[in-house]
Design a protein around this motif. Structure first.
Motif, mmCIF file in Angstrom:
data_model
loop_
_atom_site.group_PDB
_atom_site.id
_atom_site.type_symbol
_atom_site.label_atom_id
_atom_site.label_comp_id
_atom_site.label_asym_id
_atom_site.label_seq_id
_atom_site.Cartn_x
_atom_site.Cartn_y
_atom_site.Cartn_z
ATOM 1 N N LEU A 1 -8.036 -96.631 -7.523
ATOM 2 C CA LEU A 1 -8.827 -95.500 -7.036
ATOM 3 C C LEU A 1 -8.007 -94.224 -6.880
ATOM 4 O O LEU A 1 -8.543 -93.193 -6.458
ATOM 5 C CB LEU A 1 -9.459 -95.861 -5.691
ATOM 6 C CG LEU A 1 -10.497 -96.985 -5.731
ATOM 7 C CD1 LEU A 1 -10.840 -97.446 -4.319
ATOM 8 C CD2 LEU A 1 -11.750 -96.520 -6.459
ATOM 9 N N ALA A 2 -6.729 -94.287 -7.231
ATOM 10 C CA ALA A 2 -5.826 -93.154 -7.007
ATOM 11 C C ALA A 2 -6.334 -91.864 -7.643
ATOM 12 O O ALA A 2 -6.184 -90.776 -7.073
ATOM 13 C CB ALA A 2 -4.422 -93.478 -7.525
ATOM 14 N N GLN B 1 2.118 -94.329 -1.095
ATOM 15 C CA GLN B 1 2.910 -94.117 -2.300
ATOM 16 C C GLN B 1 2.074 -94.261 -3.570
ATOM 17 O O GLN B 1 2.396 -93.675 -4.608
ATOM 18 C CB GLN B 1 4.077 -95.118 -2.351
ATOM 19 C CG GLN B 1 5.078 -94.983 -1.214
ATOM 20 C CD GLN B 1 5.762 -93.626 -1.187
ATOM 21 O OE1 GLN B 1 6.161 -93.103 -2.218
ATOM 22 N NE2 GLN B 1 5.892 -93.056 -0.011
ATOM 23 N N ALA B 2 1.011 -95.066 -3.502
ATOM 24 C CA ALA B 2 0.176 -95.293 -4.685
ATOM 25 C C ALA B 2 -0.719 -94.105 -5.010
ATOM 26 O O ALA B 2 -1.280 -94.028 -6.104
ATOM 27 C CB ALA B 2 -0.679 -96.547 -4.497
ATOM 28 N N VAL B 3 -0.851 -93.166 -4.074
ATOM 29 C CA VAL B 3 -1.729 -92.014 -4.272
ATOM 30 C C VAL B 3 -0.975 -90.944 -5.055
ATOM 31 O O VAL B 3 0.042 -90.426 -4.597
ATOM 32 C CB VAL B 3 -2.213 -91.452 -2.920
ATOM 33 C CG1 VAL B 3 -3.157 -90.285 -3.150
ATOM 34 C CG2 VAL B 3 -2.903 -92.547 -2.116
ATOM 35 N N VAL B 4 -1.467 -90.634 -6.231
ATOM 36 C CA VAL B 4 -0.793 -89.662 -7.099
ATOM 37 C C VAL B 4 -0.720 -88.295 -6.443
ATOM 38 O O VAL B 4 0.339 -87.665 -6.379
ATOM 39 C CB VAL B 4 -1.517 -89.571 -8.459
ATOM 40 C CG1 VAL B 4 -0.847 -88.521 -9.334
ATOM 41 C CG2 VAL B 4 -1.510 -90.929 -9.152
ATOM 42 N N PRO C 1 -10.694 -104.426 -9.270
ATOM 43 C CA PRO C 1 -10.307 -103.007 -9.286
ATOM 44 C C PRO C 1 -11.007 -102.185 -10.364
ATOM 45 O O PRO C 1 -11.455 -101.063 -10.102
ATOM 46 C CB PRO C 1 -8.790 -103.053 -9.507
ATOM 47 C CG PRO C 1 -8.377 -104.361 -8.933
ATOM 48 C CD PRO C 1 -9.492 -105.301 -9.279
ATOM 49 N N ALA C 2 -11.106 -102.729 -11.583
ATOM 50 C CA ALA C 2 -11.744 -101.980 -12.672
ATOM 51 C C ALA C 2 -13.226 -101.761 -12.379
ATOM 52 O O ALA C 2 -13.758 -100.658 -12.580
ATOM 53 C CB ALA C 2 -11.564 -102.724 -13.990
ATOM 54 N N ARG C 3 -13.885 -102.798 -11.920
ATOM 55 C CA ARG C 3 -15.307 -102.679 -11.585
ATOM 56 C C ARG C 3 -15.506 -101.750 -10.395
ATOM 57 O O ARG C 3 -16.498 -101.024 -10.316
ATOM 58 C CB ARG C 3 -15.860 -104.074 -11.279
ATOM 59 C CG ARG C 3 -17.306 -104.116 -10.851
ATOM 60 C CD ARG C 3 -18.243 -103.605 -11.898
ATOM 61 N NE ARG C 3 -19.617 -103.581 -11.407
ATOM 62 C CZ ARG C 3 -20.504 -102.683 -11.761
ATOM 63 N NH1 ARG C 3 -20.188 -101.721 -12.614
ATOM 64 N NH2 ARG C 3 -21.734 -102.732 -11.277
ATOM 65 N N ARG D 1 -2.971 -104.362 2.460
ATOM 66 C CA ARG D 1 -1.691 -104.681 1.841
ATOM 67 C C ARG D 1 -1.090 -103.439 1.196
ATOM 68 O O ARG D 1 -1.808 -102.526 0.787
ATOM 69 C CB ARG D 1 -1.844 -105.767 0.774
ATOM 70 C CG ARG D 1 -2.845 -105.432 -0.297
ATOM 71 C CD ARG D 1 -2.876 -106.474 -1.417
ATOM 72 N NE ARG D 1 -1.673 -106.425 -2.237
ATOM 73 C CZ ARG D 1 -1.546 -107.092 -3.382
ATOM 74 N NH1 ARG D 1 -2.521 -107.884 -3.804
ATOM 75 N NH2 ARG D 1 -0.443 -106.996 -4.092
ATOM 76 N N ALA D 2 0.240 -103.398 1.156
ATOM 77 C CA ALA D 2 0.920 -102.328 0.450
ATOM 78 C C ALA D 2 0.789 -102.595 -1.047
ATOM 79 O O ALA D 2 0.623 -103.736 -1.469
ATOM 80 C CB ALA D 2 2.387 -102.281 0.864
ATOM 81 N N ASN D 3 0.856 -101.537 -1.840
ATOM 82 C CA ASN D 3 0.716 -101.668 -3.290
ATOM 83 C C ASN D 3 -0.577 -102.383 -3.668
ATOM 84 O O ASN D 3 -0.605 -103.228 -4.565
ATOM 85 C CB ASN D 3 1.909 -102.416 -3.887
ATOM 86 C CG ASN D 3 3.230 -101.745 -3.560
ATOM 87 O OD1 ASN D 3 3.345 -100.523 -3.651
ATOM 88 N ND2 ASN D 3 4.223 -102.533 -3.172
ATOM 89 N N SER D 4 -1.648 -102.054 -2.984
ATOM 90 C CA SER D 4 -2.942 -102.675 -3.241
ATOM 91 C C SER D 4 -3.473 -102.250 -4.610
ATOM 92 O O SER D 4 -3.538 -101.054 -4.914
ATOM 93 C CB SER D 4 -3.945 -102.261 -2.165
ATOM 94 O OG SER D 4 -5.261 -102.587 -2.541
ATOM 95 N N PRO D 5 -3.865 -103.209 -5.458
ATOM 96 C CA PRO D 5 -4.457 -102.866 -6.755
ATOM 97 C C PRO D 5 -5.697 -101.986 -6.601
ATOM 98 O O PRO D 5 -5.970 -101.137 -7.453
ATOM 99 C CB PRO D 5 -4.805 -104.234 -7.356
ATOM 100 C CG PRO D 5 -3.830 -105.175 -6.719
ATOM 101 C CD PRO D 5 -3.680 -104.668 -5.304
ATOM 102 N N ALA D 6 -6.436 -102.201 -5.526
ATOM 103 C CA ALA D 6 -7.639 -101.400 -5.296
ATOM 104 C C ALA D 6 -7.273 -99.945 -5.050
ATOM 105 O O ALA D 6 -7.892 -99.022 -5.600
ATOM 106 C CB ALA D 6 -8.417 -101.957 -4.105
ATOM 107 N N VAL D 7 -6.257 -99.705 -4.222
ATOM 108 C CA VAL D 7 -5.823 -98.338 -3.936
ATOM 109 C C VAL D 7 -5.274 -97.674 -5.198
ATOM 110 O O VAL D 7 -5.568 -96.517 -5.502
ATOM 111 C CB VAL D 7 -4.757 -98.325 -2.820
ATOM 112 C CG1 VAL D 7 -4.176 -96.923 -2.641
ATOM 113 C CG2 VAL D 7 -5.359 -98.808 -1.508
ATOM 114 N N GLU D 8 -4.490 -98.433 -5.962
ATOM 115 C CA GLU D 8 -3.928 -97.901 -7.204
ATOM 116 C C GLU D 8 -5.031 -97.544 -8.200
ATOM 117 O O GLU D 8 -4.973 -96.516 -8.875
ATOM 118 C CB GLU D 8 -2.966 -98.914 -7.815
ATOM 119 C CG GLU D 8 -1.705 -99.138 -6.981
ATOM 120 C CD GLU D 8 -0.799 -100.211 -7.567
ATOM 121 O OE1 GLU D 8 -1.171 -100.777 -8.628
ATOM 122 O OE2 GLU D 8 0.259 -100.477 -6.972
#
Length: 219
Positions: free
Chosen positions: A97-98, A123-126, A66-68, A88-95
């Motif tokens: 990139l939010a 839900q992860a999208v601010v 995710p960081a990279r 997947r829900a609550n995907s670290p990748a989506v979070e």
């Protein structure tokens, strides 16, 4: 800096990767496009489908950290970046990139439980104004289901695409040939391509609309 479009879903088998690769291919007809596969799985992933990027006119990168992933999205070498995220829900990748992405495309068939799952992914999208539901795998024999689902989403105040992606065997043929649907021939190939051209046009309008306030402020 490149605009970033993230394609996501709460589960597999709902047209997420199909959407990511075909949207990337169509934008690549006129733009410099980077397609990022952030799904740890290889089978059926974007990097598996786009086995030969030169046939797609896109640059392909596999990045699951995710960081990279955020760092890669900061490139200035492309006009558009399309990210295919893990299903997947609550995907670290989506979070991750939010706060980076310009648009989130949440794919879901026009069924109650599937749409609820897509909303959970959002839900992860601010900034919820950047997240839209795209109805996929729509049965051509039951288009009224998609119409009703769109009406329900709009009534609930959920942003959604007006375009829908109908379910055709042409998608599977394209995958088996490692090509975008716009590059294959045969039964319903043109209809499949039309659906994604309409989706791509909507994405382009959304991204352009986001730029207008910035242009007005700078002027």
């Amino acid at each position: 800096m490149a605009r970033v479009v993230v394609v996501c879903s709460a589960k597999g088998g709902v047209g997420k990767t199909t959407t990511a690769v075909n949207v990337a291919a169509l934008f690549a007809e006129t733009l410099r496009v980077l397609l990022i596969d952030s799904d740890p799985q290889d089978a059926g992933s974007a990097s598996w489908w786009v086995a030969n990027p030169s046939l797609w006119a896109v640059t392909l990168v596999k990045e699951t950290d995710p960081a990279r992933l955020v760092e890669v999205c900061g490139t200035r070498q492309h006009d558009l970046i399309v990210v295919d995220t893990p299903p997947r829900a609550n995907s670290p990748a989506v979070e991750a990139l939010a706060n980076v992405a310009d648009l989130f495309v949440c794919t879901a068939p026009p069924e109650g439980a599937e749409i609820v799952a897509a909303l959970q992914t959002m839900q992860a999208v601010v900034d919820r104004r950047k997240a839209y539901v795209l109805l996929t795998m729509v049965d051509v024999r039951s288009m009224n289901e998609a119409t009703e689902a769109l009406a329900a989403l709009e009534a609930a105040g959920v942003p959604c695409f007006r375009s829908v992606v109908r379910l055709y065997k042409a998608h599977r043929r394209a995958r088996s040939q490692f090509l975008p649907v716009s590059h294959i021939v045969g039964e319903m190939a043109s209809e499949s391509a039309i659906d994604y051209r309409q989706v791509t046009s909507e994405i382009a309008r959304m991204l352009t609309a986001q730029l207008q306030p910035v242009a007005a402020a700078s002027g």
